[in-house]
Scaffold this motif. Structure first.
Motif, PDB file in Angstrom:
ATOM      1  N   ALA A 361     -18.538  -5.692   1.429  1.00 53.47           N
ATOM      2  CA  ALA A 361     -19.307  -4.528   1.000  1.00 53.47           C
ATOM      3  C   ALA A 361     -18.525  -3.247   1.283  1.00 53.47           C
ATOM      4  CB  ALA A 361     -20.667  -4.493   1.703  1.00 53.47           C
ATOM      5  N   VAL A 362     -17.817  -3.211   2.407  1.00 54.67           N
ATOM      6  CA  VAL A 362     -16.969  -2.060   2.736  1.00 54.67           C
ATOM      7  C   VAL A 362     -15.838  -1.934   1.718  1.00 54.67           C
ATOM      8  CG1 VAL A 362     -15.358  -1.111   4.437  1.00 54.67           C
ATOM      9  CG2 VAL A 362     -17.512  -2.127   5.194  1.00 54.67           C
ATOM     10  N   LEU A 363     -15.258  -3.056   1.328  1.00 53.98           N
ATOM     11  CA  LEU A 363     -14.166  -3.027   0.370  1.00 53.98           C
ATOM     12  C   LEU A 363     -14.612  -2.447  -0.961  1.00 53.98           C
ATOM     13  CD1 LEU A 363     -12.388  -6.460   1.036  1.00 53.98           C
ATOM     14  CD2 LEU A 363     -11.921  -4.238   2.049  1.00 53.98           C
ATOM     15  N   PHE A 364     -15.823  -2.790  -1.386  1.00 54.87           N
ATOM     16  CA  PHE A 364     -16.289  -2.247  -2.665  1.00 54.87           C
ATOM     17  C   PHE A 364     -16.669  -0.775  -2.549  1.00 54.87           C
ATOM     18  CE2 PHE A 364     -16.029  -6.546  -4.018  1.00 54.87           C
ATOM     19  CZ  PHE A 364     -15.692  -6.424  -5.356  1.00 54.87           C
ATOM     20  N   ALA A 365     -17.062  -0.347  -1.364  1.00 52.46           N
ATOM     21  CA  ALA A 365     -17.233   1.094  -1.150  1.00 52.46           C
ATOM     22  C   ALA A 365     -15.903   1.813  -1.363  1.00 52.46           C
ATOM     23  CB  ALA A 365     -17.773   1.359   0.254  1.00 52.46           C
ATOM     24  N   LEU A 366     -14.809   1.231  -0.877  1.00 58.36           N
ATOM     25  CA  LEU A 366     -13.485   1.816  -1.073  1.00 58.36           C
ATOM     26  C   LEU A 366     -13.107   1.874  -2.548  1.00 58.36           C
ATOM     27  CD1 LEU A 366     -11.559   0.117   1.863  1.00 58.36           C
ATOM     28  CD2 LEU A 366     -11.815   2.586   1.547  1.00 58.36           C
ATOM     29  N   LEU A 367     -13.429   0.825  -3.305  1.00 58.74           N
ATOM     30  CA  LEU A 367     -13.107   0.814  -4.731  1.00 58.74           C
ATOM     31  C   LEU A 367     -13.859   1.924  -5.461  1.00 58.74           C
ATOM     32  CD1 LEU A 367     -13.089  -3.006  -5.607  1.00 58.74           C
ATOM     33  CD2 LEU A 367     -11.146  -1.524  -5.116  1.00 58.74           C
ATOM     34  N   GLY A 368     -15.145   2.112  -5.120  1.00 60.08           N
ATOM     35  CA  GLY A 368     -15.920   3.176  -5.740  1.00 60.08           C
ATOM     36  C   GLY A 368     -15.400   4.551  -5.375  1.00 60.08           C
ATOM     37  N   ASN A 369     -14.998   4.712  -4.128  1.00 62.51           N
ATOM     38  CA  ASN A 369     -14.448   5.986  -3.668  1.00 62.51           C
ATOM     39  C   ASN A 369     -13.185   6.337  -4.459  1.00 62.51           C
ATOM     40  OD1 ASN A 369     -14.182   8.166  -1.467  1.00 62.51           O
ATOM     41  ND2 ASN A 369     -12.228   7.084  -1.268  1.00 62.51           N
ATOM     42  N   ASP A 370     -12.336   5.357  -4.700  1.00 64.66           N
ATOM     43  CA  ASP A 370     -11.106   5.644  -5.437  1.00 64.66           C
ATOM     44  C   ASP A 370     -11.386   5.933  -6.907  1.00 64.66           C
ATOM     45  OD1 ASP A 370      -9.561   5.537  -3.227  1.00 64.66           O
ATOM     46  OD2 ASP A 370      -8.492   3.705  -3.735  1.00 64.66           O
ATOM     47  N   TRP A 371     -12.436   5.318  -7.468  1.00 64.45           N
ATOM     48  CA  TRP A 371     -12.815   5.648  -8.845  1.00 64.45           C
ATOM     49  C   TRP A 371     -13.128   7.135  -8.953  1.00 64.45           C
ATOM     50  CZ3 TRP A 371     -16.538   8.066 -11.562  1.00 64.45           C
ATOM     51  CH2 TRP A 371     -16.583   7.854 -12.938  1.00 64.45           C
ATOM     52  N   ILE A 372     -13.919   7.636  -8.007  1.00 61.17           N
ATOM     53  CA  ILE A 372     -14.294   9.047  -8.018  1.00 61.17           C
ATOM     54  C   ILE A 372     -13.048   9.947  -7.947  1.00 61.17           C
ATOM     55  CG2 ILE A 372     -15.309  10.862  -6.567  1.00 61.17           C
ATOM     56  CD1 ILE A 372     -17.361   9.525  -8.299  1.00 61.17           C
ATOM     57  N   HIS A 373     -12.062   9.527  -7.183  1.00 66.30           N
ATOM     58  CA  HIS A 373     -10.855  10.337  -6.996  1.00 66.30           C
ATOM     59  C   HIS A 373      -9.790  10.071  -8.066  1.00 66.30           C
ATOM     60  CE1 HIS A 373     -12.038  12.181  -3.217  1.00 66.30           C
ATOM     61  NE2 HIS A 373     -12.456  11.003  -2.786  1.00 66.30           N
ATOM     62  N   GLY A 374     -10.087   9.194  -9.004  1.00 69.48           N
ATOM     63  CA  GLY A 374      -9.132   8.927 -10.067  1.00 69.48           C
ATOM     64  C   GLY A 374      -7.897   8.184  -9.630  1.00 69.48           C
ATOM     65  N   VAL A 375      -8.059   7.338  -8.602  1.00 67.33           N
ATOM     66  CA  VAL A 375      -6.922   6.589  -8.048  1.00 67.33           C
ATOM     67  C   VAL A 375      -6.975   5.139  -8.547  1.00 67.33           C
ATOM     68  CG1 VAL A 375      -5.847   5.732  -5.926  1.00 67.33           C
ATOM     69  CG2 VAL A 375      -6.861   8.022  -5.979  1.00 67.33           C
ATOM     70  N   PRO A 376      -5.907   4.602  -9.131  1.00 69.41           N
ATOM     71  CA  PRO A 376      -5.902   3.189  -9.516  1.00 69.41           C
ATOM     72  C   PRO A 376      -6.265   2.310  -8.323  1.00 69.41           C
ATOM     73  CG  PRO A 376      -4.005   4.297 -10.458  1.00 69.41           C
ATOM     74  CD  PRO A 376      -4.649   5.281  -9.513  1.00 69.41           C
ATOM     75  N   ASN A 377      -7.182   1.360  -8.538  1.00 68.96           N
ATOM     76  CA  ASN A 377      -7.713   0.580  -7.423  1.00 68.96           C
ATOM     77  C   ASN A 377      -7.619  -0.925  -7.636  1.00 68.96           C
ATOM     78  OD1 ASN A 377      -9.631   0.600  -9.439  1.00 68.96           O
ATOM     79  ND2 ASN A 377     -11.264   1.526  -8.207  1.00 68.96           N
ATOM     80  N   ASN A 378      -6.743  -1.343  -8.540  1.00 64.43           N
ATOM     81  CA  ASN A 378      -6.441  -2.772  -8.634  1.00 64.43           C
ATOM     82  C   ASN A 378      -5.036  -3.014  -8.096  1.00 64.43           C
ATOM     83  OD1 ASN A 378      -4.929  -1.632 -10.768  1.00 64.43           O
ATOM     84  ND2 ASN A 378      -4.974  -3.556 -11.914  1.00 64.43           N
ATOM     85  N   LEU A 379      -4.722  -4.261  -7.837  1.00 66.35           N
ATOM     86  CA  LEU A 379      -3.383  -4.635  -7.383  1.00 66.35           C
ATOM     87  C   LEU A 379      -2.809  -5.660  -8.363  1.00 66.35           C
ATOM     88  CD1 LEU A 379      -3.423  -5.051  -3.495  1.00 66.35           C
ATOM     89  CD2 LEU A 379      -2.213  -3.344  -4.850  1.00 66.35           C
ATOM     90  N   PRO A 380      -1.947  -5.234  -9.281  1.00 62.20           N
ATOM     91  CA  PRO A 380      -1.392  -6.182 -10.247  1.00 62.20           C
ATOM     92  C   PRO A 380      -0.729  -7.396  -9.612  1.00 62.20           C
ATOM     93  CG  PRO A 380      -0.945  -3.943 -10.941  1.00 62.20           C
ATOM     94  CD  PRO A 380      -1.524  -3.844  -9.553  1.00 62.20           C
ATOM     95  N   SER A 381      -0.129  -7.216  -8.425  1.00 66.49           N
ATOM     96  CA  SER A 381       0.507  -8.359  -7.762  1.00 66.49           C
ATOM     97  C   SER A 381      -0.506  -9.427  -7.371  1.00 66.49           C
ATOM     98  CB  SER A 381       1.262  -7.884  -6.514  1.00 66.49           C
ATOM     99  OG  SER A 381       0.378  -7.278  -5.583  1.00 66.49           O
ATOM    100  N   ALA A 382      -1.767  -9.026  -7.224  1.00 64.74           N
ATOM    101  CA  ALA A 382      -2.814  -9.981  -6.853  1.00 64.74           C
ATOM    102  C   ALA A 382      -3.530 -10.554  -8.073  1.00 64.74           C
ATOM    103  CB  ALA A 382      -3.839  -9.314  -5.936  1.00 64.74           C
ATOM    104  N   THR A 383      -3.769  -9.704  -9.077  1.00 65.75           N
ATOM    105  CA  THR A 383      -4.584 -10.130 -10.220  1.00 65.75           C
ATOM    106  C   THR A 383      -3.770 -10.564 -11.426  1.00 65.75           C
ATOM    107  OG1 THR A 383      -4.714  -7.906 -11.183  1.00 65.75           O
ATOM    108  CG2 THR A 383      -6.376  -8.499  -9.511  1.00 65.75           C
TER     109      THR A 383
END
Length: 397
Positions: A361-383
């Motif tokens: 749940a904390v990790l998804f809070a981080l993903l939402g936070n980066d969306w707001i700031h316009g920061v890419p939040n995926n990791l191509p090396s993982a996905t």
């Protein structure tokens, strides 16, 4: 409202997670300063809200081709969103935090089906994924902006839409001197391998789904107990059983385990149908219940250890395996991992200051936070995505 969010460098975010284990809704209220890999996180409150048995079984039906139907899918999309909203309201009240103090809600949703690899024989089955829990319903019920539906954006740029946890694992757990594996054991198991000194380069990570986590164990326990139990508390049932090695080896022969990363899986492969087939085979072999549960538990442990030996240890020197998720409470499973991985320390994320139950749940809070700031939040090396991208969609109240 949105303009105000864009100008803030510190946000209070409610992260919502409902995973493949289908055990309930996790809500983490998190204060996040900054964004990207330099974000600083403070967990203000965490609470988990269990699904009642009827809802859990309906979700299992929904995640099964044999039993799902479009009316149930349509209705559950709204029904689960109502449950998410209620969970946020209750968590905020318990933390004595007003809804107005929550800047953003970030929701994983509930995965119903995941197709990580396109069916080349069927043009109508491309690589795709579906998480329900309508964002607009959640936003209107809470009065807060909501970001969610993250996985589809990664798939749109060629990724498998999973695993997404490695991004947050890197932010929260990278270490200058120790190579670490973050192993989440929810319904599915997923790992993130972080080499020592990976201080800024998250693209050095190896991350993928190791295979089944709790979902086979949980389903077997549910069926063996005629619905009285939903999981093997502390691994107590498995602890008195013996592993059927021949049956275990046949399960480990599944082609998924030989696939190189990036790779993902879910209930479409290791769900209720798989568990029922395993149980039928075990009963035909005359195994008592405790041996069946022990074998299912050993299957998860061996699949995790084999994944490390095949894909992680040849690349990185790993000192610690940090376990989170429901499986971190299963002492029998942890004991099996310690036997299979004698050169690594097996810890839980709780021992490092972050609740293993709260972590996703904390990790998804981080993903939402980066969306707001316009920061890419995926990791191509993982996905396996072609490029970094900003994942998420916005619903306003």
């Amino acid at each position: 409202m949105l303009r105000s969010l864009l100008n803030q460098t510190s946000l209070t975010v409610a992260g919502i997670m409902s995973g493949t284990s289908l055990d309930g809704i996790d809500v983490a209220l998190v204060r996040i300063d900054g964004c990207g890999v330099d974000a600083k996180v403070e967990v203000l409150h965490f609470e988990s809200f269990a699904y009642e048995d009827e809802l859990r079984e309906k979700l299992k039906e929904l995640c099964s081709i044999e039993h799902s139907d479009v009316s149930l899918l349509c209705g559950m999309n709204f029904a689960i969103a109502e449950r998410f909203a209620d969970a946020v309201l209750r968590a905020a009240a318990a933390a004595n935090i007003s809804l107005e103090q929550i800047d953003l809600i970030s929701s994983h949703g509930q995965t119903v089906w995941h197709i990580p690899v396109a069916d080349e024989a069927n043009p109508f089955l491309p690589k795709s994924t579906l998480q329900i829990g309508d964002l607009s319903v959640l936003a209107k019920r809470t009065g807060r902006p909501v970001v969610g539906d993250f996985r589809t954006a990664d798939m749109a740029v060629g990724g498998q839409g999973a695993p997404l946890a490695p991004y947050g694992d890197f932010i929260l757990f990278r270490h200058e001197e120790k190579g670490r594996i973050l192993q989440n054991i929810g319904g599915i198991g997923n790992c993130t391998a972080i080499p020592a000194s990976a201080s800024t380069d998250a693209h050095r990570l190896i991350a993928f789904d190791t295979g089944p986590g709790n979902m086979i164990m949980d389903q077997v326990v549910f069926e063996l107990s005629q619905g009285r139990l939903t999981y093997d508390a502390n691994g107590s049932w498995a602890s008195i059983g013996f592993v059927d090695v021949e049956l275990l080896n046949s399960m480990l022969a599944d082609p998924y385990f030989k696939l190189p990363p990036p790779k993902t899986t879910g209930r479409e492969l290791f769900g209720k149908a798989y568990a029922s087939s395993f149980l039928a085979t075990a009963l035909e072999r005359g195994l008592p219940p405790e041996d069946i549960v022990a074998t299912a538990t050993s299957f998860t442990a061996h699949s995790i250890a084999r994944a490390y030996n095949d894909f992680v240890f040849p690349e990185y020197n790993i000192a610690e395996v940090i376990v989170s998720g429901g499986g971190a409470h299963n002492q029998t499973l942890l004991g099996m991992l310690r036997e299979l991985l004698p050169e690594q320390s097996i810890l839980t994320s709780d021992e490092l200051g972050l609740s293993g139950d709260a972590k996703e749940a904390v990790l998804f809070a981080l993903l939402g936070n980066d969306w707001i700031h316009g920061v890419p939040n995926n990791l191509p090396s993982a996905t396996g995505a072609e490029r970094p991208t900003i994942m998420g969609k916005l619903a306003l109240p």
